[in-house]
Design an enzyme around this catalytic site. Structure first.
Site, mmCIF file in Angstrom:
data_model
loop_
_atom_site.group_PDB
_atom_site.id
_atom_site.type_symbol
_atom_site.label_atom_id
_atom_site.label_comp_id
_atom_site.label_asym_id
_atom_site.label_seq_id
_atom_site.Cartn_x
_atom_site.Cartn_y
_atom_site.Cartn_z
ATOM 1 N N GLY A 92 31.875 44.097 38.026
ATOM 2 C CA GLY A 92 31.928 42.606 38.164
ATOM 3 C C GLY A 92 33.131 41.977 38.090
ATOM 4 N N ASP A 93 33.911 42.803 37.497
ATOM 5 C CA ASP A 93 35.364 42.439 37.710
ATOM 6 C C ASP A 93 36.187 42.892 38.350
ATOM 7 O OD1 ASP A 93 35.828 41.942 35.006
ATOM 8 O OD2 ASP A 93 35.645 43.609 33.960
ATOM 9 N N ARG A 94 35.401 43.992 39.507
ATOM 10 C CA ARG A 94 35.957 44.402 40.469
ATOM 11 C C ARG A 94 35.146 42.825 41.711
ATOM 12 N NH1 ARG A 94 37.602 48.849 43.560
ATOM 13 N NH2 ARG A 94 38.707 49.127 40.940
ATOM 14 N N ALA A 112 37.585 39.708 40.912
ATOM 15 C CA ALA A 112 38.802 40.179 41.482
ATOM 16 C C ALA A 112 39.099 40.016 43.242
ATOM 17 C CB ALA A 112 39.722 40.646 41.438
#
Length: 284
Positions: free
Chosen positions: A72-74, A77
Site C-alpha cells: 500500500g505504501d508503494r 508513493a
C-alpha cells in the site's frame, strides 16, 4: 476495509460483493470529501478509481504471491510522485498498481532489504530492464534455466508469438530483449518503429509466455546480454545461415544459441504494406 470504514456505510462488506462495495464507498468519499477522485486498493485485484459515478477498475497485471506488507505504501508513493510530475490520475493509479504488484512479486520487504546495499541504478536504466535482471538472477539462483530472445517486435505477429512460446518451453523463464525506439530507427529507417517502445513493452509483457522485458539502445544487445547472462539465446530460423554477432559472447559463459523454426509469410513489413494498401487508405 479502510475505505468502507471511512465511508460510514451501514452494510458489511462481503467477499462476494467487494467490488460493488468498493465502488459505493469510493462514490461516497468523493462527495463527502469534495474530492476530484478517490482510489480504493483491492489487494491482488488492483485498484478502483472513482470520480463519482461509474468507477474505473485498474487490474493487477499479474497475480503476485508474496508478502504484501508495504504494498500500500508503494502504491501511494508511486501515485503521489506521478501526480506531482503532472501525470493524469488514471495513469498514476495504473502505474501505482503495477509498482505495488512488482513489489510483492519480487519479495516485498525482503527484496528491499537485499537491494539496500546495492549501488543506485544508472539513470539510463529503464524499470522493465531492472525487473528483467532481477527475474533472471532469481531463476538462476534457484538452479533454473534463463532463456532470452531479442528483436524489435514492431507490430507483434504470429511469427513472433510462435518464437516466444517455443523459447519459453526450453527453460524456466523468458526475458525478451527489445530494441528501443532509437535502435529501431537506426536499423529499420526513419519510418519505424510503427509502435512506440512503451506500447511494444506492454504488449510483450501481456503474453503469458513472457516473464520479463528488457530494453537496449544499441544496435545489438551484447551489453544487456552480458548483464542477463542467459543460458539460452533464442532466435528465429531465418538466422540459420548467419553467424550472430552476440553468439561468441553468449558462448563465453557457457550459454547456447538456439534457433527455432520461422513461420513463413509473417513479417511486420508485410503487415504494414498490406495495411497501407487497404481500401480507403493511400499507398505509401
Amino acid at each position: 476495509a479502510e475505505a468502507h470504514t471511512l465511508a460510514h456505510t451501514d452494510t458489511s462488506p462481503t467477499a462476494d460483493h467487494d467490488l460493488h462495495t468498493a465502488a459505493q464507498d469510493a462514490d461516497r468519499l468523493v462527495h463527502a470529501w469534495h474530492a476530484a477522485s478517490v482510489a480504493v486498493t483491492l489487494g491482488g485485484r488492483g485498484a478502483l478509481l472513482s470520480h463519482g459515478g461509474t468507477p474505473l477498475l485498474v487490474p493487477s497485471p499479474v497475480t503476485a504471491d508474496g508478502d504484501a506488507c508495504g504494498a500500500g505504501d508503494r502504491f501511494a508513493a508511486t501515485a503521489a510522485g506521478l501526480l506531482a510530475d503532472g501525470e493524469l490520475v488514471e495513469t498514476a493509479v495504473r502505474q501505482a498498481v503495477h509498482a505495488a504488484t512488482r513489489y510483492v512479486a519480487e519479495g516485498g520487504v525482503r527484496s528491499d532489504a537485499v537491494d539496500a546495499g546495492r549501488a543506485e541504478p544508472r539513470a539510463a536504466d529503464r524499470a522493465p530492464t531492472g525487473d528483467a535482471l532481477r527475474t533472471a538472477a532469481r531463476v538462476r539462483a534457484a538452479g533454473g534455466t534463463v532463456v532470452a530472445a531479442g528483436g524489435c517486435f514492431d507490430l507483434l505477429h504470429a511469427g513472433h508469438v510462435a518464437l516466444l512460446q517455443a523459447a519459453r518451453r526450453t527453460g524456466d523463464c523468458l526475458v525478451v530483449c527489445v530494441n528501443s525506439d532509437a535502435s529501431v530507427r537506426r536499423r529499420k529507417g526513419s519510418g519505424r518503429p510503427l509502435v512506440p517502445e512503451a506500447d511494444r513493452i506492454r504488449v510483450l509483457r501481456a503474453l503469458e509466455c513472457v516473464d520479463a522485458v528488457a530494453v537496449f539502445d544499441e544496435d545489438t544487445p551484447e551489453r544487456l546480454l552480458a548483464e542477463l547472462r542467459p543460458h539460452i539465446w533464442a532466435k528465429g530460423g531465418d538466422y540459420a545461415l548467419a553467424r550472430l554477432p552476440e553468439a561468441a559472447l553468449v558462448e563465453s559463459w557457457g550459454g547456447q544459441v538456439v534457433l527455432f523454426p520461422y513461420l513463413d509469410g509473417r513479417s511486420t513489413t508485410g503487415i504494414a504494406e498490406r495495411a497501407a494498401l487497404t481500401p480507403g487508405r493511400a499507398a505509401r
